[in-house]
Design an enzyme around this catalytic site. Structure first.
Site, PDB file in Angstrom:
ATOM      1  N   GLU A 118      38.149  25.960  36.785  1.00  0.00           N
ATOM      2  CA  GLU A 118      38.193  25.178  36.212  1.00  0.00           C
ATOM      3  C   GLU A 118      37.262  23.612  36.960  1.00  0.00           C
ATOM      4  O   GLU A 118      37.774  22.862  37.454  1.00  0.00           O
ATOM      5  CB  GLU A 118      39.398  24.435  36.938  1.00  0.00           C
ATOM      6  CG  GLU A 118      40.575  24.877  35.057  1.00  0.00           C
ATOM      7  CD  GLU A 118      42.395  24.231  34.930  1.00  0.00           C
ATOM      8  OE1 GLU A 118      41.727  23.165  33.989  1.00  0.00           O
ATOM      9  OE2 GLU A 118      42.344  25.014  35.913  1.00  0.00           O
ATOM     10  N   HIS A 171      46.497  23.939  42.745  1.00  0.00           N
ATOM     11  CA  HIS A 171      45.852  24.656  43.227  1.00  0.00           C
ATOM     12  C   HIS A 171      45.381  25.008  44.983  1.00  0.00           C
ATOM     13  O   HIS A 171      45.098  23.566  45.068  1.00  0.00           O
ATOM     14  CB  HIS A 171      45.196  25.517  42.775  1.00  0.00           C
ATOM     15  CG  HIS A 171      45.973  25.755  41.410  1.00  0.00           C
ATOM     16  ND1 HIS A 171      45.846  27.317  41.041  1.00  0.00           N
ATOM     17  CD2 HIS A 171      45.961  25.124  39.793  1.00  0.00           C
ATOM     18  CE1 HIS A 171      46.098  26.871  39.764  1.00  0.00           C
ATOM     19  NE2 HIS A 171      46.015  26.180  39.330  1.00  0.00           N
ATOM     20  N   TYR A 175      38.976  33.099  35.704  1.00  0.00           N
ATOM     21  CA  TYR A 175      40.058  31.802  34.836  1.00  0.00           C
ATOM     22  C   TYR A 175      40.704  32.379  33.239  1.00  0.00           C
ATOM     23  O   TYR A 175      39.694  31.902  32.588  1.00  0.00           O
ATOM     24  CB  TYR A 175      39.790  30.227  34.960  1.00  0.00           C
ATOM     25  CG  TYR A 175      40.241  29.565  34.540  1.00  0.00           C
ATOM     26  CD1 TYR A 175      41.374  29.426  34.720  1.00  0.00           C
ATOM     27  CD2 TYR A 175      39.987  28.735  33.124  1.00  0.00           C
ATOM     28  CE1 TYR A 175      42.557  28.564  34.781  1.00  0.00           C
ATOM     29  CE2 TYR A 175      40.558  27.325  32.823  1.00  0.00           C
ATOM     30  CZ  TYR A 175      42.615  27.717  33.418  1.00  0.00           C
ATOM     31  OH  TYR A 175      42.989  26.420  33.388  1.00  0.00           O
ATOM     32  N   ASP A 186      42.334  32.625  39.047  1.00  0.00           N
ATOM     33  CA  ASP A 186      43.278  31.884  38.207  1.00  0.00           C
ATOM     34  C   ASP A 186      43.555  33.070  36.917  1.00  0.00           C
ATOM     35  O   ASP A 186      42.957  32.848  35.899  1.00  0.00           O
ATOM     36  CB  ASP A 186      43.131  30.389  38.426  1.00  0.00           C
ATOM     37  CG  ASP A 186      44.537  30.089  37.489  1.00  0.00           C
ATOM     38  OD1 ASP A 186      45.541  31.216  37.175  1.00  0.00           O
ATOM     39  OD2 ASP A 186      44.361  28.994  37.255  1.00  0.00           O
TER      40      ASP A 186
END
Length: 296
Positions: free
Chosen positions: A46, A286, A124, A183
């Site tokens: 991200e 996170h 991701y 992630d």
């Protein structure tokens, strides 16, 4: 952030960190964290910025795919030396047909390290949503979509399982170990979610999410390194909501992972989450997931 670990037996440290916007994370102190912990490889998810605004990181070579959707997605791998090879879906489109719609979205990046026989991939994975049968108008943050986002995530699951297996085998054939980090927007076991009973009807902990994650693992495939080292006990968590007291009370999820080929997973000596000491010190929603591997 937690104090930096000694490096005597952590000869190869790998971090996975969803920064939820690299520009915002840098304003909050990302560069100081990077300098203090000094991991050998850092996978970022991200980025959420154009390529021209990713920036440089002293002591690291940056490989990135920011994708084509402004302000969304984007992955990067920071390595100490320039990689021997870099592959993204933009330059090396996935073979799986169901992944083609994601190829330009900045979701997957893979490098062959030049200084170690290891291939590292950064992912991701798309957030999904609830299947139509579980959607209840008025009880959801978003408007019901008839299960469209859930179906999109399932398409990604199907294609990525095949793509990951091909990439893992390709690395092994070339004499390299393989790590998938990132992630994955999935928590695998009840130890990965604080309130796991309630989470069974939430995106990321649905039966199909957990079954897919489990299908990636095996003694001849990939090992969940954190669970292998941490053991069959609660935590560690890597994501907490910005809202309320979730961070202070450690009520969250582990959706950030490192999955490694068995030979490399066996050399993992420590794993930890570099959680900030207070909410004010958070760099993202996170926290970095760290693994220290023995000499590779």
């Amino acid at each position: 952030m937690a104090a930096a670990r000694t490096r005597e037996d952590l000869l190869f440290t790998v971090a996975s960190f969803n920064v939820n916007g690299i520009r915002a994370a840098r304003r909050r102190g990302f560069d100081a964290w990077l300098s203090s912990g000094a991991p050998d490889v850092v996978g970022l998810q991200e980025l959420r910025c154009p390529a021209t605004e990713v920036g440089e990181f002293p002591g690291y070579v940056t490989s990135a795919d920011v994708g084509s959707i402004p302000g969304r997605n984007g992955v990067a791998l920071l390595t100490r030396a320039a990689p021997a090879a870099v592959r993204s879906w933009a330059t090396h489109p996935p073979r799986a047909r169901s992944l083609r719609e994601f190829a330009t979205h900045g979701r997957y990046l893979e490098v062959d390290l030049a200084d170690r026989p290891v291939t590292i991939a950064c992912l991701y994975l798309p957030k999904g949503g609830l299947p139509a049968a579980l959607q209840r108008p008025g009880s959801m943050r978003e408007e019901p979509d008839g299960g469209a986002k859930h179906a999109r995530k399932i398409r990604f699951f199907t294609g990525f399982a095949h793509e990951l297996n091909r990439n893992r085998l390709s690395a092994l054939r070339s004499g390299r170990e393989f790590i998938l980090l990132g992630d994955l927007n999935v928590a695998h076991t009840h130890h990965d979610v604080t309130n796991w009973r309630a989470a069974r009807k939430m995106d990321g902990f649905l039966p199909e999410d957990r079954e897919w994650f489990g299908s990636l693992l095996g003694t001849r495939r990939l090992v969940d390194v954190v669970r292998h080292v941490h053991g069959d006990r609660p935590g560690p968590l890597t994501w907490w909501s910005w809202a309320g007291q979730s961070f202070v009370n450690d009520v969250g999820w582990r959706v950030d992972h490192q999955l490694a080929t068995p030979g490399l997973a066996a050399r993992a000596t420590q794993t930890w989450v570099d959680k900030a000491a207070s909410p004010e010190g958070r760099l993202s929603d996170h926290a970095p997931l760290m693994v220290g591997y023995g000499d590779v």
